[in-house]
Design a protein around this motif. Structure first.
Motif, PDB file in Angstrom:
ATOM      1  N   ASN A 153       0.954  -1.319  -0.045  1.00 57.90           N
ATOM      2  CA  ASN A 153       0.026  -0.179  -0.131  1.00 57.90           C
ATOM      3  C   ASN A 153       0.736   1.374   0.115  1.00 57.90           C
ATOM      4  OD1 ASN A 153      -2.599  -1.158   0.342  1.00 57.90           O
ATOM      5  ND2 ASN A 153      -2.318  -1.829   2.299  1.00 57.90           N
ATOM      6  N   ASP A 154       2.085   1.035  -0.035  1.00 60.80           N
ATOM      7  CA  ASP A 154       3.151   2.096  -0.076  1.00 60.80           C
ATOM      8  C   ASP A 154       3.735   2.533  -1.355  1.00 60.80           C
ATOM      9  OD1 ASP A 154       2.712   2.528   2.762  1.00 60.80           O
ATOM     10  OD2 ASP A 154       4.520   0.867   3.334  1.00 60.80           O
ATOM     11  N   VAL A 155       3.311   1.780  -2.359  1.00 59.26           N
ATOM     12  CA  VAL A 155       3.715   1.745  -3.576  1.00 59.26           C
ATOM     13  C   VAL A 155       2.742   1.742  -4.662  1.00 59.26           C
ATOM     14  CG1 VAL A 155       6.005   0.911  -3.190  1.00 59.26           C
ATOM     15  CG2 VAL A 155       4.178  -0.590  -4.092  1.00 59.26           C
ATOM     16  N   LEU A 234       8.304 -11.590   0.912  1.00 57.59           N
ATOM     17  CA  LEU A 234       8.278 -10.527  -0.080  1.00 57.59           C
ATOM     18  C   LEU A 234       7.692  -9.458   0.206  1.00 57.59           C
ATOM     19  CD1 LEU A 234       8.169  -9.669  -3.120  1.00 57.59           C
ATOM     20  CD2 LEU A 234       5.714 -10.735  -3.410  1.00 57.59           C
ATOM     21  N   ARG A 235       8.234  -7.981   0.072  1.00 58.25           N
ATOM     22  CA  ARG A 235       8.043  -6.873   0.537  1.00 58.25           C
ATOM     23  C   ARG A 235       8.315  -5.832  -0.430  1.00 58.25           C
ATOM     24  NH1 ARG A 235      12.173  -3.842   3.063  1.00 58.25           N
ATOM     25  NH2 ARG A 235      13.977  -5.135   3.425  1.00 58.25           N
ATOM     26  N   PHE A 236       7.887  -4.507  -0.446  1.00 57.47           N
ATOM     27  CA  PHE A 236       8.128  -3.492  -1.305  1.00 57.47           C
ATOM     28  C   PHE A 236       8.552  -2.213  -0.653  1.00 57.47           C
ATOM     29  CE2 PHE A 236       4.559  -6.118  -3.375  1.00 57.47           C
ATOM     30  CZ  PHE A 236       5.405  -6.512  -4.432  1.00 57.47           C
ATOM     31  N   GLU A 237       9.356  -1.266  -1.323  1.00 60.73           N
ATOM     32  CA  GLU A 237       9.677  -0.086  -0.825  1.00 60.73           C
ATOM     33  C   GLU A 237       9.615   0.730  -1.962  1.00 60.73           C
ATOM     34  OE1 GLU A 237      13.421   0.004   1.288  1.00 60.73           O
ATOM     35  OE2 GLU A 237      12.675  -1.168   3.008  1.00 60.73           O
ATOM     36  N   LYS A 238       9.227   2.130  -1.826  1.00 53.73           N
ATOM     37  CA  LYS A 238       9.406   2.949  -2.928  1.00 53.73           C
ATOM     38  C   LYS A 238      10.870   3.272  -3.097  1.00 53.73           C
ATOM     39  CE  LYS A 238       5.299   6.006  -2.247  1.00 53.73           C
ATOM     40  NZ  LYS A 238       4.765   7.260  -1.857  1.00 53.73           N
ATOM     41  N   HIS A 239      11.201   3.587  -4.295  1.00 49.05           N
ATOM     42  CA  HIS A 239      12.535   3.601  -4.817  1.00 49.05           C
ATOM     43  C   HIS A 239      12.441   4.887  -5.718  1.00 49.05           C
ATOM     44  CE1 HIS A 239      16.501   3.202  -7.155  1.00 49.05           C
ATOM     45  NE2 HIS A 239      16.882   2.528  -5.872  1.00 49.05           N
ATOM     46  N   LYS A 240      13.467   5.849  -5.813  1.00 55.32           N
ATOM     47  CA  LYS A 240      13.787   6.911  -6.769  1.00 55.32           C
ATOM     48  C   LYS A 240      13.301   6.375  -8.159  1.00 55.32           C
ATOM     49  CE  LYS A 240      18.713   6.744  -7.559  1.00 55.32           C
ATOM     50  NZ  LYS A 240      19.719   7.562  -7.297  1.00 55.32           N
ATOM     51  N   GLY A 242      11.412   3.910  -8.837  1.00 54.32           N
ATOM     52  CA  GLY A 242      10.078   3.173  -9.216  1.00 54.32           C
ATOM     53  C   GLY A 242       9.678   2.473  -7.663  1.00 54.32           C
ATOM     54  N   ILE A 243      10.014   1.159  -7.939  1.00 53.03           N
ATOM     55  CA  ILE A 243       9.482  -0.063  -6.902  1.00 53.03           C
ATOM     56  C   ILE A 243      10.686  -0.854  -6.647  1.00 53.03           C
ATOM     57  CG2 ILE A 243       7.904  -1.880  -6.114  1.00 53.03           C
ATOM     58  CD1 ILE A 243       6.713   0.530  -8.822  1.00 53.03           C
ATOM     59  N   VAL A 257      18.922 -14.030  -0.397  1.00 56.84           N
ATOM     60  CA  VAL A 257      18.154 -13.030  -0.338  1.00 56.84           C
ATOM     61  C   VAL A 257      18.194 -12.040  -1.697  1.00 56.84           C
ATOM     62  CG1 VAL A 257      17.748 -10.530   0.741  1.00 56.84           C
ATOM     63  CG2 VAL A 257      18.233 -12.814   1.887  1.00 56.84           C
ATOM     64  N   CYS A 258      17.037 -11.743  -2.383  1.00 52.84           N
ATOM     65  CA  CYS A 258      17.157 -11.030  -3.583  1.00 52.84           C
ATOM     66  C   CYS A 258      16.443  -9.809  -3.494  1.00 52.84           C
ATOM     67  CB  CYS A 258      16.150 -11.939  -4.671  1.00 52.84           C
ATOM     68  SG  CYS A 258      17.000 -13.538  -4.764  1.00 52.84           S
ATOM     69  N   ASP A 259      16.699  -8.982  -4.411  1.00 51.79           N
ATOM     70  CA  ASP A 259      16.160  -7.535  -4.376  1.00 51.79           C
ATOM     71  C   ASP A 259      16.034  -7.124  -5.963  1.00 51.79           C
ATOM     72  OD1 ASP A 259      18.196  -4.773  -4.522  1.00 51.79           O
ATOM     73  OD2 ASP A 259      18.795  -6.891  -3.765  1.00 51.79           O
ATOM     74  N   ILE A 260      14.850  -6.672  -6.447  1.00 56.83           N
ATOM     75  CA  ILE A 260      14.803  -6.140  -7.709  1.00 56.83           C
ATOM     76  C   ILE A 260      14.329  -4.647  -7.697  1.00 56.83           C
ATOM     77  CG2 ILE A 260      13.601  -6.648  -9.855  1.00 56.83           C
ATOM     78  CD1 ILE A 260      13.589  -9.623  -9.125  1.00 56.83           C
ATOM     79  N   ILE A 261      14.699  -3.971  -8.683  1.00 55.82           N
ATOM     80  CA  ILE A 261      13.940  -2.473  -8.789  1.00 55.82           C
ATOM     81  C   ILE A 261      13.398  -2.427  -9.985  1.00 55.82           C
ATOM     82  CG2 ILE A 261      14.727  -0.058  -8.953  1.00 55.82           C
ATOM     83  CD1 ILE A 261      17.060  -0.452  -7.042  1.00 55.82           C
ATOM     84  N   GLY A 262      12.064  -2.283 -10.285  1.00 47.45           N
ATOM     85  CA  GLY A 262      11.312  -2.284 -11.206  1.00 47.45           C
ATOM     86  C   GLY A 262      10.774  -0.942 -11.327  1.00 47.45           C
ATOM     87  N   SER A 263      10.240  -0.362 -12.554  1.00 52.84           N
ATOM     88  CA  SER A 263       9.667   0.829 -12.752  1.00 52.84           C
ATOM     89  C   SER A 263       8.188   0.528 -12.671  1.00 52.84           C
ATOM     90  CB  SER A 263      10.072   1.544 -14.380  1.00 52.84           C
ATOM     91  OG  SER A 263       9.302   0.671 -15.352  1.00 52.84           O
ATOM     92  N   HIS A 264       7.835  -0.317 -12.726  1.00 50.82           N
ATOM     93  CA  HIS A 264       6.238  -0.408 -12.556  1.00 50.82           C
ATOM     94  C   HIS A 264       5.845  -1.982 -11.841  1.00 50.82           C
ATOM     95  CE1 HIS A 264       6.517   2.381 -15.624  1.00 50.82           C
ATOM     96  NE2 HIS A 264       5.228   2.929 -15.415  1.00 50.82           N
ATOM     97  N   LEU A 265       4.858  -2.031 -11.470  1.00 48.86           N
ATOM     98  CA  LEU A 265       4.411  -3.079 -10.349  1.00 48.86           C
ATOM     99  C   LEU A 265       3.088  -3.518 -11.220  1.00 48.86           C
ATOM    100  CD1 LEU A 265       4.866  -5.186  -8.025  1.00 48.86           C
ATOM    101  CD2 LEU A 265       3.923  -3.747  -6.668  1.00 48.86           C
ATOM    102  N   LEU A 266       2.955  -4.872 -11.436  1.00 46.74           N
ATOM    103  CA  LEU A 266       1.430  -5.492 -11.598  1.00 46.74           C
ATOM    104  C   LEU A 266       1.223  -6.365 -10.642  1.00 46.74           C
ATOM    105  CD1 LEU A 266      -0.961  -6.201 -13.373  1.00 46.74           C
ATOM    106  CD2 LEU A 266       0.432  -7.671 -14.823  1.00 46.74           C
ATOM    107  N   ILE A 267      -0.176  -6.360 -10.043  1.00 46.62           N
ATOM    108  CA  ILE A 267      -0.474  -7.541  -8.979  1.00 46.62           C
ATOM    109  C   ILE A 267      -1.449  -8.118  -9.835  1.00 46.62           C
ATOM    110  CG2 ILE A 267      -1.441  -8.062  -6.629  1.00 46.62           C
ATOM    111  CD1 ILE A 267       1.174  -6.429  -6.384  1.00 46.62           C
ATOM    112  N   ALA A 268      -1.044  -9.590  -9.912  1.00 44.48           N
ATOM    113  CA  ALA A 268      -1.963 -10.489 -10.603  1.00 44.48           C
ATOM    114  C   ALA A 268      -2.059 -11.767  -9.694  1.00 44.48           C
ATOM    115  CB  ALA A 268      -1.434 -10.633 -12.059  1.00 44.48           C
TER     116      ALA A 268
END
Length: 477
Positions: A153-155, A234-240, A242-243, A257-268
């Motif tokens: 809910n923060d992204v 799994l968790r999300f944070e805002k990033h300059k 994107g997500i 432990v992995c982390d990925i920065i994406g410009s957009h997020l789709l919840i499916a």
């Protein structure tokens, strides 16, 4: 407040509700149809139609990239996202009149555009009107389910309900959910130029045969889609940019432990039944977060209130809602105690290659203790597939030792079309010989169905015993 008395009141103008309303009205019943949002429901506006239109755009882009295999100079497509958006909504607009208020009022249906709420077991309130009906049909469908992921809910994020409104390029799309919707959208966006990462907490395409899903997923990996399966925490944070997604993933016997920065997020991550706000308690209708509980005649705990489509499950497909509409019409209009039969339910995942299924899988048969034979036929054996250079495909059929067809799965080009005769065969309880004896035009992909059916008889046909009989007959007659 104005009161309307009618034979049938349908709540929800998606596929199921429209089918009931149109059929009942044209057969002589008085019908009120209530819809609080858009006519056509999820399928037309945010589901089947726009997603297939986007997939079609991606297919054209990929064809340009792959042209050199046919002796034609390949090209890198220049994707104009505003025009892709225009294409998607043009397709919706072309189909929209079939589901419009004007069409249904022309069929004699009284359409009310407002939210519906039960007052009692035979009365519904909608806007400034109350509707008293002999029968109600709840067809409110489903909506995107967003799980309580830490930070979600923060992204900003897309679901199927708003992703088709996007008009801007997507640099890197993170897709949460490895079911049909997530995988289809992953491939569409990858082909339209985005980097795509799919994250699934369980198993990718888990409802289908793993032997066939492997073919789909390997193809998508070759197109550049990255998959993470069985993830945890799994968790999300805002990033300059994107997500920022953080998660843990099994790496052999270890966890990394992995982390990925994406410009957009789709919840499916699936669908939830639309039951809130209907005041179903007042109608005496039993329900849960999974939907309205119905019997095999699609009647709720209030026998004068039926439910149809996604709001009931267990199969949230447009074609199932249309099938259930026929069951309801027979029950209400003709007093025939028709019951649903889910033994031949088909589904298709519209990736490229497509993945289609009907009936029992091999795992289903084993779980039920049914003795079966498994037939397989590879697309490499099909001349049309060779001509199209699309030989990544497999047909897998589940039959009893006596040849009764229990299930079929197909992965490959046009699998959604190739599954059709197997649907008929299972629904009509046909044996494999019917498929084997049919004449298939050459060269077509449909020959795979005839060839796999014929393989049921191969062992007997070319056995030592057959050879002895033939030698005897050739010698003496």
């Amino acid at each position: 407040m104005n009161t309307i008395k009618t034979d049938i009141c349908v709540i929800g103008a998606g596929s199921g509700g429209l089918s009931v309303a149109a059929g009942a009205s044209q057969m002589g019943a008085s019908v009120v149809l209530i819809e609080k949002h858009k006519m056509g429901g999820d399928c037309l506006n945010t589901g089947c139609v726009p997603s297939k239109a986007m997939l079609a755009a991606g297919h054209v882009a990929q064809t340009m990239r792959d042209a050199s295999a046919f002796g034609i100079e390949a090209a890198t497509p220049n994707v104009d996202w505003k025009k892709v958006h225009g294409h998607i909504h043009h397709v919706i607009a072309q189909i929209e009149p079939n589901d419009s208020v004007e069409r249904f009022e022309g069929l004699g249906v009284h359409v009310i555009q407002a939210a519906a709420e039960f007052i009692n077991q035979n009365t519904v309130k909608a806007g400034n009107q109350t509707i008293q009906a002999k029968y109600f049909v709840v067809a409110t469908g489903s909506s995107a389910f967003v799980p309580p992921i830490d930070g979600v809910n923060d992204v900003p994020y897309f679901t199927n309900e708003n992703i088709f409104n996007n008009t801007s390029p997507i640099e890197h799309l993170i897709v949460i959910g490895g079911g049909p919707i997530g995988i289809e959208m992953a491939q569409a966006h990858r082909r339209l130029g985005a980097k795509v990462t799919v994250i699934e907490v369980m198993k990718l395409l888990s409802k289908d045969d793993p032997e066939l899903t492997t073919i789909v997923l390997e193809h998508l990996k070759k197109e550049g889609i990255n998959f993470h399966e069985g993830v945890k925490s799994l968790r999300f944070e805002k990033h300059k940019n994107g997500i920022h997604a953080f998660f843990a993933e099994a790496d052999g016997s270890d966890t990394k432990v992995c982390d990925i920065i994406g410009s957009h997020l789709l919840i499916a991550t699936g669908r939830k039944a639309n039951v809130n706000g209907l005041n179903l308690e007042a109608a005496g209708v039993t329900y849960s977060p999974r939907g309205i509980e119905v019997d095999k005649r699609l009647r709720s705990s209030n026998k004068k209130t039926f439910a149809i489509g996604d709001v009931t499950g267990p199969y949230q497909f447009t074609h199932m809602a249309a099938y259930q509409a026929g069951i309801i019409i027979r029950n209400i209009l003709f007093k025939i105690p028709a019951k649903v039969d889910y033994s031949a339910v088909p589904w298709v995942t519209y990736t490229d290659p497509e993945l289609a299924h009907v009936g029992l899988t091999e795992a289903d048969a084993k779980a039920q203790g049914i003795e079966v034979r498994i037939l397989k036929w590879d697309f490499t054996e099909n001349d049309r597939a060779q001509a199209e250079q699309r030989t990544e495909g497999l047909v897998k059929v589940v039959v009893t030792p006596k040849g009764h067809i229990l299930g079929a799965s197909i992965v490959g080009l046009h699998a959604g079309e190739l599954i059709q005769p197997w649907i008929l065969a299972i629904s009509q309880k046909m044996k494999i010989g019917a498929m084997a004896s049919a004449i298939a035009p050459y060269p077509t992909l449909a020959e795979v169905n005839k060839r796999i059916a014929g393989s049921f008889y191969t062992d007997k046909l070319f056995s030592a015993n057959t050879k002895r009989i033939v030698r005897f007959l050739m010698r003496w007659f």
